[in-house]
Design a protein around this motif. Structure first.
Motif, PDB file in Angstrom:
ATOM      1  N   GLU A  18       0.785  -1.138   0.112  1.00 24.75           N
ATOM      2  CA  GLU A  18      -0.036   0.001  -0.028  1.00 24.75           C
ATOM      3  C   GLU A  18       0.954   1.022  -0.073  1.00 24.75           C
ATOM      4  OE1 GLU A  18      -1.919   3.503   1.528  1.00 24.75           O
ATOM      5  OE2 GLU A  18      -0.513   2.356   2.534  1.00 24.75           O
ATOM      6  N   PHE A  21       1.761   3.203  -3.479  1.00 26.03           N
ATOM      7  CA  PHE A  21       0.836   3.962  -4.034  1.00 26.03           C
ATOM      8  C   PHE A  21       1.007   5.395  -4.278  1.00 26.03           C
ATOM      9  CE2 PHE A  21      -3.373   6.187  -4.553  1.00 26.03           C
ATOM     10  CZ  PHE A  21      -3.642   5.854  -5.767  1.00 26.03           C
ATOM     11  N   TYR A  24       3.411   5.560  -7.392  1.00 22.54           N
ATOM     12  CA  TYR A  24       2.406   5.117  -8.592  1.00 22.54           C
ATOM     13  C   TYR A  24       1.505   6.085  -8.781  1.00 22.54           C
ATOM     14  CZ  TYR A  24      -0.437   1.722 -11.095  1.00 22.54           C
ATOM     15  OH  TYR A  24      -1.082   1.134 -11.945  1.00 22.54           O
ATOM     16  N   ALA A  25       0.909   6.634  -8.048  1.00 23.49           N
ATOM     17  CA  ALA A  25      -0.204   7.777  -8.451  1.00 23.49           C
ATOM     18  C   ALA A  25       0.375   8.822  -9.155  1.00 23.49           C
ATOM     19  CB  ALA A  25      -0.940   7.925  -6.910  1.00 23.49           C
ATOM     20  N   THR A  42      -6.842  10.224  -9.002  1.00 22.72           N
ATOM     21  CA  THR A  42      -6.354   9.385  -7.811  1.00 22.72           C
ATOM     22  C   THR A  42      -7.194   8.001  -7.942  1.00 22.72           C
ATOM     23  OG1 THR A  42      -5.399  11.096  -6.444  1.00 22.72           O
ATOM     24  CG2 THR A  42      -5.999   9.175  -5.396  1.00 22.72           C
ATOM     25  N   GLY A  43      -8.684   8.176  -8.324  1.00 20.84           N
ATOM     26  CA  GLY A  43      -9.310   6.948  -7.988  1.00 20.84           C
ATOM     27  C   GLY A  43      -9.081   5.956  -9.197  1.00 20.84           C
ATOM     28  N   ALA A  45      -6.190   5.900 -10.784  1.00 19.36           N
ATOM     29  CA  ALA A  45      -4.770   5.195 -10.458  1.00 19.36           C
ATOM     30  C   ALA A  45      -4.966   4.226  -9.268  1.00 19.36           C
ATOM     31  CB  ALA A  45      -3.846   6.236  -9.970  1.00 19.36           C
ATOM     32  N   TRP A  46      -5.742   4.310  -8.463  1.00 22.54           N
ATOM     33  CA  TRP A  46      -5.981   3.182  -7.296  1.00 22.54           C
ATOM     34  C   TRP A  46      -6.570   2.067  -7.973  1.00 22.54           C
ATOM     35  CZ3 TRP A  46      -4.090   1.839  -3.099  1.00 22.54           C
ATOM     36  CH2 TRP A  46      -4.881   1.048  -2.450  1.00 22.54           C
ATOM     37  N   GLY A  47      -7.615   2.065  -8.891  1.00 21.95           N
ATOM     38  CA  GLY A  47      -8.074   0.984  -9.789  1.00 21.95           C
ATOM     39  C   GLY A  47      -7.041   0.116 -10.343  1.00 21.95           C
ATOM     40  N   PHE A  49      -3.776   0.503  -9.802  1.00 24.32           N
ATOM     41  CA  PHE A  49      -2.859  -0.140  -8.842  1.00 24.32           C
ATOM     42  C   PHE A  49      -3.752  -1.759  -8.255  1.00 24.32           C
ATOM     43  CE2 PHE A  49      -1.249  -0.396  -4.302  1.00 24.32           C
ATOM     44  CZ  PHE A  49       0.243  -0.116  -4.437  1.00 24.32           C
ATOM     45  N   CYS A  50      -4.951  -1.541  -7.842  1.00 28.43           N
ATOM     46  CA  CYS A  50      -5.344  -2.760  -7.251  1.00 28.43           C
ATOM     47  C   CYS A  50      -5.605  -3.650  -8.422  1.00 28.43           C
ATOM     48  CB  CYS A  50      -7.000  -2.412  -6.854  1.00 28.43           C
ATOM     49  SG  CYS A  50      -6.950  -1.303  -5.342  1.00 28.43           S
TER      50      CYS A  50
END
Length: 167
Positions: A18, A21, A24-25, A42-43, A45-47, A49-50
């Protein structure tokens, strides 16, 4: 499958955390992400990443972070991507700002590709590159991949490089 930890001469390829991130973001929000369909908020990028983490549970492969032996600094990521966004299993790479042109992408991608040949029943991998991303195309060529004009693409303008399993 649990993500492995791999070693190269200069890098540890390790499972994502975590705490990876924010860097990465930042890459995914910046101008270099245009080659990957970005910039991403950010949202989004989080998707992504996940997705990179979830691929290990879903497909038995996924992404690994590139961490330098000498400094402990995370300098990028390599990954094997699959799922509905990818017509074939993709070998991809990205290097964070300030770490490009030092061979980290080639070194890390070669290690993950070789792991894939040992661990997965694949005859080939592909790398999708944006037509303007000469650096990424150079990495694919250094890895021994060849352009495949007949390969299905994520995006119509992608140049697809094919990595064949050695005989």
């Amino acid at each position: 499958m649990q993500a492995p930890t791999l070693q190269t001469a200069r890098l540890t390829l390790r499972p994502m955390r975590e705490t990876d991130f924010p860097s990465y973001a930042a890459l995914m929000a910046g101008p270099r992400s245009i080659y990957m369909g970005g910039p991403f908020d950010t949202g989004a990028a989080w998707g992504l990443f996940c997705h990179d983490v979830a691929c290990w549970a879903l497909f038995g492969h996924g992404a690994l972070m590139l961490e330098r032996h000498d400094t402990g600094e995370t300098v990028g990521q390599v990954g094997l991507n699959a799922g509905p966004l990818f017509p074939e299993t993709e070998l991809g790479w990205m290097v964070y700002d300030g770490h490009a042109r030092q061979g980290f992408a080639t070194e890390g991608a070669a290690a993950l590709r070789d792991w894939a040949w040992d661990a997965l029943p694949l005859d080939s991998l592909v790398s999708y590159t944006h037509p303007d991303n000469a650096a990424s195309q150079a990495v694919a060529r250094r890895l021994g991949a060849v352009e495949d004009g007949d390969a299905p693409r994520q995006d119509a303008e992608d140049i697809v490089f094919r990595h064949w399993r050695a005989a």
